[in-house]
Each structure stands twice: as C-alpha cells, then as structure tokens.
Design an enzyme around this catalytic site. Sequence first.
Site, PDB file in Angstrom:
ATOM      1  N   HIS A  58       0.879  -1.193   0.000  1.00 27.81           N
ATOM      2  CA  HIS A  58       0.000   0.000   0.000  1.00 27.81           C
ATOM      3  C   HIS A  58       0.905   1.228   0.000  1.00 27.81           C
ATOM      4  O   HIS A  58       1.278   1.734   1.060  1.00 27.81           O
ATOM      5  CB  HIS A  58      -0.924  -0.005   1.221  1.00 27.81           C
ATOM      6  CG  HIS A  58      -1.915  -1.117   1.192  1.00 27.81           C
ATOM      7  ND1 HIS A  58      -3.219  -0.933   0.754  1.00 27.81           N
ATOM      8  CD2 HIS A  58      -1.802  -2.427   1.501  1.00 27.81           C
ATOM      9  CE1 HIS A  58      -3.857  -2.101   0.810  1.00 27.81           C
ATOM     10  NE2 HIS A  58      -3.021  -3.020   1.265  1.00 27.81           N
ATOM     11  N   GLN A 151     -11.163   0.754  -0.586  1.00 25.70           N
ATOM     12  CA  GLN A 151     -10.945   0.523   0.851  1.00 25.70           C
ATOM     13  C   GLN A 151     -12.252   0.555   1.669  1.00 25.70           C
ATOM     14  O   GLN A 151     -12.447  -0.247   2.573  1.00 25.70           O
ATOM     15  CB  GLN A 151      -9.981   1.595   1.392  1.00 25.70           C
ATOM     16  CG  GLN A 151      -9.813   1.637   2.896  1.00 25.70           C
ATOM     17  CD  GLN A 151      -8.956   0.496   3.415  1.00 25.70           C
ATOM     18  OE1 GLN A 151      -7.744   0.478   3.215  1.00 25.70           O
ATOM     19  NE2 GLN A 151      -9.580  -0.471   4.076  1.00 25.70           N
ATOM     20  N   GLU A 212      -9.697 -11.118   4.867  1.00 24.99           N
ATOM     21  CA  GLU A 212      -8.658 -10.702   5.820  1.00 24.99           C
ATOM     22  C   GLU A 212      -9.318 -10.544   7.185  1.00 24.99           C
ATOM     23  O   GLU A 212      -9.598  -9.430   7.649  1.00 24.99           O
ATOM     24  CB  GLU A 212      -7.983  -9.398   5.370  1.00 24.99           C
ATOM     25  CG  GLU A 212      -6.740  -9.095   6.227  1.00 24.99           C
ATOM     26  CD  GLU A 212      -6.049  -7.793   5.849  1.00 24.99           C
ATOM     27  OE1 GLU A 212      -6.569  -7.058   4.989  1.00 24.99           O
ATOM     28  OE2 GLU A 212      -4.986  -7.503   6.441  1.00 24.99           O
ATOM     29  N   ASP A 308       2.635  -5.557   2.465  1.00 25.31           N
ATOM     30  CA  ASP A 308       1.379  -4.920   2.856  1.00 25.31           C
ATOM     31  C   ASP A 308       1.642  -3.517   3.416  1.00 25.31           C
ATOM     32  O   ASP A 308       1.231  -2.531   2.824  1.00 25.31           O
ATOM     33  CB  ASP A 308       0.622  -5.792   3.866  1.00 25.31           C
ATOM     34  CG  ASP A 308      -0.863  -5.502   3.920  1.00 25.31           C
ATOM     35  OD1 ASP A 308      -1.402  -4.937   2.944  1.00 25.31           O
ATOM     36  OD2 ASP A 308      -1.503  -5.848   4.927  1.00 25.31           O
TER      37      ASP A 308
HETATM   38 FE   FE2 Z   1      -3.433  -5.145   1.948  1.00 25.48          FE
END
Ligand code: FE2
Length: 426
Positions: A58, A151, A212, A308
């Site tokens: 990210h 997101q 997740e 990540d």
């Molecule tokens: Fe991610």
Amino acid sequence: MDLILRGGNLPDGRKNVDIGIEAGRITAVEANLQASAPQEIDCASRLMTPPFVDAHFHMDSTLTAGRPRHNDSGTLLEGIALWEELKPTLTFDDYVARALRYCDWAVGRGLLAIRSHVDTTDPNLTGVKALLEVRERIKDYLDLQLVAFPQDGYLRSPIGKSNMTEALDMGVDVVGGIPHFERTQGDGAESVRALCEIAAERGLPVDMHCDETDDPTSRHVETLAAETIRLGLRGRVAGSHLTSMHSMDNYYAGKLIDLMAEADLHVVANPTANMLLMGRHDTYPKRRGMTRVPELMAAGIDVSLGQDSVMDPWGPLNAADMLDVAHMAVHAGHLSGREQILACFKSVTEYPARLLSLEGYGLKPGCNGDAVVLQAADPVEAIRLRPSRLYVIRRGKVVARSEPTEVLLDLPDRPNSIDYTRAGGE
Ligand code: FE2
C-alpha cells in the site's frame, strides 16, 4: 559487453557463474565467460538473484505511521479508522514525496517491482493521481503496478462503483476489492462477481483483498475462484491475505484449496503485516495471521509474499526488505524444510514476477539486465541473514551499492572480525 558479474552463485544452485550484460539485456550466463567489459564485478561466490518483487503493498499510506497517532490496539479496524481520519488531510505532493522516498528504500534493498493497492474511495482520487504520476517518474528503475482498491467497500461506499470506473479509466492496472468489508456476506459475494465482470470486460487482472479476518465463515475466496472459472480468468486472478483460511474447518479448507487450484488462482500472503493484525481478539492460544501456505504450495498454487504495510496505520515496522517477509513466512508457516525455504525465496522473486506478468524477468540470456548481488552464498543463507545488497543492477547499470557487513571482535585469542556467511568462512 557493458557489465560482467563474475563468479557468483545462482538461486537454482549453480556455482561460479558469470553473467554478461549488454545494452540493458543479459547476453550470457556461463562459467568462465570469455569476454570483457568496462565494469566487471567479482561476486566471489555470493548469490546473484533476479530483483525482489513485492506482490502486495500500500504505497499510498506508507511512511505515515503516527499520523494522526499510532495504532495502539494493533487491529485492522483501528488501522482503517486511522486511515479514514488521515486521508482527507493528504495532498498530492504528500503522496508523491512519501512514495518516492519509499521507492528509494526499495531500490536500496534490490526491490525493483511492486504491486501496490491504491485507495479508490477518496472522493478526489488524490492518491490515485499521485501514484499514477509516481509510476511514470520511477519507471526507468522500478516497475510499479497499481491495483484499484475500494478501501471503504465497492458496494458499501456510495462512491465505490463510480470511483472504480474512474480509476481504471485513468490507467490503474488491476481490479481490486474487499468483499469481507462489505455490509453482508451477500454483498461481499456480489462485489466479487461485479468486480470480476469488470476485469473480464476490460481484459484486466484481478487482485482482491479477500477474507482478511479471523472469521472462519468468511469464504469469499470461494466465490473468487468460482467467478474466475465462470468468466475464463484463469491465471489472471489473485486472492490476497486469505487469513480466514487459517481458522477454517480442515475438511472445508481441503475442498476450497482444490477449487483454488482448479481456478489457477494466485495467492498472496502478507506474513509480517498479518502476524501483527490477526488474532487480536483471541485469548490464548492466539491464532497466527497467515493463510495455509504449505498446503497451498503443496497443491501447486503459486504463493507470493507481500509486505502490505511499511510504517503506516496498519503496521509500524518493515523496511522494504522482502527477505524479512520471507523470514517471517518461514517461521509463521512452519516452512523450515530446505525445499520449503527455497520456495519462500521464490515467493519474493519468481512467483510474484509471474503474478505481475513482468516481461524479461530472470537471469537467462535475453532477460532484462537486472540483478542483485547479496552478501550470502545461497537463498537459504539469504533468508537466514537478510544480508547487505552489495550491488543492485537495473538494465545493466548499478543503481545501488552497500558495503559488506562486518562485525569487529575484540576478544583475546580470537579472530578480529566475524563473517556470518558460509562464503566468508570458506
Ligand atoms: Fe493489503
């Protein structure tokens, strides 16, 4: 030739190999190369590897840790809440400056290709515009691939759908998603279907944040695999994170892994990030934050690794070092067999290169003149030591260098320095 690397080892176990590079491409990989070049590097039995590749990052949030404050609970949800606070305050210039600074770090670590998700649920799409600019500015030394990542939810956010279209129209490379964050399981499945259809229509790859969570009933990867088959997207779709698989019933997980293999799905695990984020609501024993990597690998599925987070609302650590990530994967996944450690090295090099469809990747004649020389003899030692990147080479030019690490010792009747590598001890 322009550059020759002499006497290095290759990740496949070949030793004392020379690599010749001319006009930005590898032209020879052989022992005792009979040629000369203005620059020749003595690799002295060190490992020469193709560059590292980060399969999941990210870049829009990187290097923001502490703004507006640190994530003290350590949960995924506090991370998302902090990002929601921070996002409206970020300017185009802020995004660009942090991303460029981070890319410098990456090059220094031999990390020359990154797939980064970029949040598309900002009303102004400022992060998207900034990272598209960054992708262009760095392309001579780093391949940046962008994933349109809603997101706040593709369906849950009122601008999720329209901004997805806009971001893809602007040139974002990959369709993303976050089905476990939609309001219901049904909405999650619907988002997966809709996003896969967009990818099929546009001829784009898919890389979805999927499941997740520690909730074993989060099964969106099943829908992702089924949609991949239905829409003829085999080989173009990745499921990222997949942490719910850790907590699933074994019988169901076995059936699911077969389906994922049938769909030729790529899997991306993010062990450093998810070891911090997952299991936060557990008492003891606490679950590990990684999907079933050994079982997925055994089923023939390509498992790539990603960082990540690097110093952002979700994770305060990491430093652009994919060997740190591989090291964590070995520990979190009980992947200590020799072949398993070697597979983890491929999970930060050749598997993610395949995921990103990088052209000319590898150390063979005809490939791009890109390589990293490590202060280690082989991939296992590289993961054990996470050593200095002595030379980072892009298209035949050295773009970063590090001095070998050496520890000086001051003890009676002992050598005056330590070298932790096998190469140094031989
Ligand atoms: Fe991610």
